[in-house]
Design a protein around this motif. Sequence first.
Motif, PDB file in Angstrom:
ATOM      1  N   LYS A   1     -36.880 -18.833  51.269  1.00  0.00           N
ATOM      2  CA  LYS A   1     -37.368 -17.478  51.038  1.00  0.00           C
ATOM      3  C   LYS A   1     -36.489 -16.479  51.762  1.00  0.00           C
ATOM      4  O   LYS A   1     -36.119 -16.680  52.910  1.00  0.00           O
ATOM      5  CB  LYS A   1     -38.811 -17.331  51.532  1.00  0.00           C
ATOM      6  CG  LYS A   1     -39.408 -15.951  51.317  1.00  0.00           C
ATOM      7  CD  LYS A   1     -40.814 -15.864  51.908  1.00  0.00           C
ATOM      8  CE  LYS A   1     -41.415 -14.483  51.736  1.00  0.00           C
ATOM      9  NZ  LYS A   1     -42.746 -14.389  52.387  1.00  0.00           N
ATOM     10  N   PHE A   2     -36.174 -15.392  51.061  1.00  0.00           N
ATOM     11  CA  PHE A   2     -35.406 -14.279  51.619  1.00  0.00           C
ATOM     12  C   PHE A   2     -36.313 -13.071  51.679  1.00  0.00           C
ATOM     13  O   PHE A   2     -36.973 -12.741  50.689  1.00  0.00           O
ATOM     14  CB  PHE A   2     -34.196 -14.004  50.732  1.00  0.00           C
ATOM     15  CG  PHE A   2     -33.387 -12.811  51.155  1.00  0.00           C
ATOM     16  CD1 PHE A   2     -33.761 -11.520  50.803  1.00  0.00           C
ATOM     17  CD2 PHE A   2     -32.242 -12.979  51.908  1.00  0.00           C
ATOM     18  CE1 PHE A   2     -33.019 -10.424  51.189  1.00  0.00           C
ATOM     19  CE2 PHE A   2     -31.489 -11.887  52.307  1.00  0.00           C
ATOM     20  CZ  PHE A   2     -31.878 -10.608  51.943  1.00  0.00           C
ATOM     21  N   SER A   3     -36.331 -12.418  52.833  1.00  0.00           N
ATOM     22  CA  SER A   3     -37.183 -11.240  52.991  1.00  0.00           C
ATOM     23  C   SER A   3     -36.389 -10.084  53.562  1.00  0.00           C
ATOM     24  O   SER A   3     -35.634 -10.245  54.535  1.00  0.00           O
ATOM     25  CB  SER A   3     -38.355 -11.543  53.933  1.00  0.00           C
ATOM     26  OG  SER A   3     -39.177 -12.558  53.411  1.00  0.00           O
ATOM     27  N   TYR A   4     -36.593  -8.918  52.941  1.00  0.00           N
ATOM     28  CA  TYR A   4     -36.009  -7.676  53.429  1.00  0.00           C
ATOM     29  C   TYR A   4     -37.091  -6.617  53.273  1.00  0.00           C
ATOM     30  O   TYR A   4     -37.365  -6.169  52.162  1.00  0.00           O
ATOM     31  CB  TYR A   4     -34.760  -7.313  52.640  1.00  0.00           C
ATOM     32  CG  TYR A   4     -34.173  -5.974  53.009  1.00  0.00           C
ATOM     33  CD1 TYR A   4     -34.298  -4.871  52.152  1.00  0.00           C
ATOM     34  CD2 TYR A   4     -33.502  -5.805  54.205  1.00  0.00           C
ATOM     35  CE1 TYR A   4     -33.770  -3.642  52.492  1.00  0.00           C
ATOM     36  CE2 TYR A   4     -32.965  -4.582  54.553  1.00  0.00           C
ATOM     37  CZ  TYR A   4     -33.094  -3.499  53.701  1.00  0.00           C
ATOM     38  OH  TYR A   4     -32.550  -2.289  54.046  1.00  0.00           O
TER      39      TYR A   4
ATOM     40  N   ARG B   1     -39.397  -6.617  50.165  1.00  0.00           N
ATOM     41  CA  ARG B   1     -38.765  -7.388  49.093  1.00  0.00           C
ATOM     42  C   ARG B   1     -38.659  -8.849  49.503  1.00  0.00           C
ATOM     43  O   ARG B   1     -38.176  -9.173  50.574  1.00  0.00           O
ATOM     44  CB  ARG B   1     -37.383  -6.827  48.769  1.00  0.00           C
ATOM     45  CG  ARG B   1     -37.415  -5.464  48.116  1.00  0.00           C
ATOM     46  CD  ARG B   1     -36.074  -4.773  48.188  1.00  0.00           C
ATOM     47  NE  ARG B   1     -34.989  -5.589  47.653  1.00  0.00           N
ATOM     48  CZ  ARG B   1     -33.709  -5.227  47.730  1.00  0.00           C
ATOM     49  NH1 ARG B   1     -33.383  -4.079  48.308  1.00  0.00           N
ATOM     50  NH2 ARG B   1     -32.771  -6.003  47.242  1.00  0.00           N
ATOM     51  N   HIS B   2     -39.128  -9.716  48.609  1.00  0.00           N
ATOM     52  CA  HIS B   2     -39.114 -11.145  48.873  1.00  0.00           C
ATOM     53  C   HIS B   2     -38.576 -11.889  47.663  1.00  0.00           C
ATOM     54  O   HIS B   2     -38.914 -11.569  46.524  1.00  0.00           O
ATOM     55  CB  HIS B   2     -40.528 -11.653  49.183  1.00  0.00           C
ATOM     56  CG  HIS B   2     -41.212 -10.882  50.275  1.00  0.00           C
ATOM     57  ND1 HIS B   2     -40.901 -11.037  51.601  1.00  0.00           N
ATOM     58  CD2 HIS B   2     -42.175  -9.926  50.220  1.00  0.00           C
ATOM     59  CE1 HIS B   2     -41.648 -10.218  52.324  1.00  0.00           C
ATOM     60  NE2 HIS B   2     -42.428  -9.529  51.506  1.00  0.00           N
ATOM     61  N   TYR B   3     -37.762 -12.884  47.930  1.00  0.00           N
ATOM     62  CA  TYR B   3     -37.188 -13.710  46.878  1.00  0.00           C
ATOM     63  C   TYR B   3     -37.354 -15.173  47.260  1.00  0.00           C
ATOM     64  O   TYR B   3     -37.283 -15.532  48.439  1.00  0.00           O
ATOM     65  CB  TYR B   3     -35.698 -13.398  46.687  1.00  0.00           C
ATOM     66  CG  TYR B   3     -35.419 -11.961  46.355  1.00  0.00           C
ATOM     67  CD1 TYR B   3     -35.154 -11.040  47.361  1.00  0.00           C
ATOM     68  CD2 TYR B   3     -35.421 -11.516  45.030  1.00  0.00           C
ATOM     69  CE1 TYR B   3     -34.893  -9.713  47.064  1.00  0.00           C
ATOM     70  CE2 TYR B   3     -35.164 -10.195  44.729  1.00  0.00           C
ATOM     71  CZ  TYR B   3     -34.903  -9.297  45.748  1.00  0.00           C
ATOM     72  OH  TYR B   3     -34.659  -7.985  45.450  1.00  0.00           O
ATOM     73  N   TRP B   4     -37.559 -16.001  46.224  1.00  0.00           N
ATOM     74  CA  TRP B   4     -37.789 -17.428  46.440  1.00  0.00           C
ATOM     75  C   TRP B   4     -36.762 -18.252  45.688  1.00  0.00           C
ATOM     76  O   TRP B   4     -36.325 -17.890  44.595  1.00  0.00           O
ATOM     77  CB  TRP B   4     -39.180 -17.828  45.942  1.00  0.00           C
ATOM     78  CG  TRP B   4     -40.309 -17.243  46.723  1.00  0.00           C
ATOM     79  CD1 TRP B   4     -40.948 -16.060  46.479  1.00  0.00           C
ATOM     80  CD2 TRP B   4     -40.944 -17.806  47.879  1.00  0.00           C
ATOM     81  NE1 TRP B   4     -41.940 -15.859  47.406  1.00  0.00           N
ATOM     82  CE2 TRP B   4     -41.967 -16.917  48.272  1.00  0.00           C
ATOM     83  CE3 TRP B   4     -40.763 -18.977  48.610  1.00  0.00           C
ATOM     84  CZ2 TRP B   4     -42.802 -17.167  49.373  1.00  0.00           C
ATOM     85  CZ3 TRP B   4     -41.576 -19.225  49.704  1.00  0.00           C
ATOM     86  CH2 TRP B   4     -42.582 -18.325  50.077  1.00  0.00           C
ATOM     87  N   GLY B   5     -36.428 -19.388  46.275  1.00  0.00           N
ATOM     88  CA  GLY B   5     -35.642 -20.372  45.562  1.00  0.00           C
ATOM     89  C   GLY B   5     -36.535 -21.187  44.645  1.00  0.00           C
ATOM     90  O   GLY B   5     -37.756 -21.000  44.605  1.00  0.00           O
ATOM     91  N   GLN B   6     -35.919 -22.124  43.944  1.00  0.00           N
ATOM     92  CA  GLN B   6     -36.657 -22.911  42.953  1.00  0.00           C
ATOM     93  C   GLN B   6     -37.401 -24.080  43.574  1.00  0.00           C
ATOM     94  O   GLN B   6     -38.254 -24.681  42.932  1.00  0.00           O
ATOM     95  CB  GLN B   6     -35.694 -23.425  41.869  1.00  0.00           C
ATOM     96  CG  GLN B   6     -34.879 -24.661  42.247  1.00  0.00           C
ATOM     97  CD  GLN B   6     -33.729 -24.369  43.202  1.00  0.00           C
ATOM     98  OE1 GLN B   6     -33.480 -23.232  43.593  1.00  0.00           O
ATOM     99  NE2 GLN B   6     -33.001 -25.409  43.580  1.00  0.00           N
ATOM    100  N   GLY B   7     -37.069 -24.405  44.811  1.00  0.00           N
ATOM    101  CA  GLY B   7     -37.737 -25.498  45.510  1.00  0.00           C
ATOM    102  C   GLY B   7     -36.966 -26.804  45.414  1.00  0.00           C
ATOM    103  O   GLY B   7     -36.263 -27.065  44.440  1.00  0.00           O
ATOM    104  N   THR B   8     -37.125 -27.615  46.433  1.00  0.00           N
ATOM    105  CA  THR B   8     -36.520 -28.948  46.452  1.00  0.00           C
ATOM    106  C   THR B   8     -37.527 -29.935  47.026  1.00  0.00           C
ATOM    107  O   THR B   8     -38.198 -29.642  48.020  1.00  0.00           O
ATOM    108  CB  THR B   8     -35.199 -28.951  47.262  1.00  0.00           C
ATOM    109  OG1 THR B   8     -34.574 -30.231  47.167  1.00  0.00           O
ATOM    110  CG2 THR B   8     -35.421 -28.613  48.726  1.00  0.00           C
ATOM    111  N   GLN B   9     -37.644 -31.069  46.374  1.00  0.00           N
ATOM    112  CA  GLN B   9     -38.651 -32.054  46.770  1.00  0.00           C
ATOM    113  C   GLN B   9     -38.194 -32.869  47.975  1.00  0.00           C
ATOM    114  O   GLN B   9     -37.063 -33.375  48.003  1.00  0.00           O
ATOM    115  CB  GLN B   9     -38.955 -33.004  45.608  1.00  0.00           C
ATOM    116  CG  GLN B   9     -39.948 -34.105  45.921  1.00  0.00           C
ATOM    117  CD  GLN B   9     -41.360 -33.589  46.101  1.00  0.00           C
ATOM    118  OE1 GLN B   9     -41.850 -32.789  45.321  1.00  0.00           O
ATOM    119  NE2 GLN B   9     -42.032 -34.067  47.160  1.00  0.00           N
ATOM    120  N   VAL B  10     -39.080 -32.993  48.936  1.00  0.00           N
ATOM    121  CA  VAL B  10     -38.876 -33.891  50.071  1.00  0.00           C
ATOM    122  C   VAL B  10     -40.019 -34.895  50.072  1.00  0.00           C
ATOM    123  O   VAL B  10     -41.197 -34.510  50.075  1.00  0.00           O
ATOM    124  CB  VAL B  10     -38.852 -33.116  51.406  1.00  0.00           C
ATOM    125  CG1 VAL B  10     -38.875 -34.078  52.588  1.00  0.00           C
ATOM    126  CG2 VAL B  10     -37.617 -32.223  51.464  1.00  0.00           C
TER     127      VAL B  10
END
Length: 115
Positions: A96-99, A102-111
């Motif tokens: 997640k990127f926050s300014y 304003r917030h943006y998310w990646g698509q996610g990665t499974q662990v």
Amino acid sequence: QVQLVESGGGLAQAGGSLRLSCVASGSIPSPNTLGWYRQAPGNQRELVAAITSSSNTNYADSVKGRFTISRDNAKNTVSLQMNSLKPEDTAVYYCKFSYYYRHYWGQGTQVTVSS
């Protein structure tokens, strides 16, 4: 707009390690905060760790002492080193990127951590 691409998820055994990385691209304002969140099935998305442009960090109690977040401002990357993994760390991990607002998310990665 800020685009985020995560990498590094996968399968690990309990006690093992994984390293997640996230690259931010686009129009990147500063100062900002980069963070890792996770969501397990049936659970809400939760903060794992976050780091500001000045490298102040914040960790969830459940990962303190096991996970380390770091960033490279020149490369616009954030990483999460995960050690001593537990089965309860199994989740989809999101960057997640926050300014400010304003917030943006990646698509996610499974662990996935096996016992």
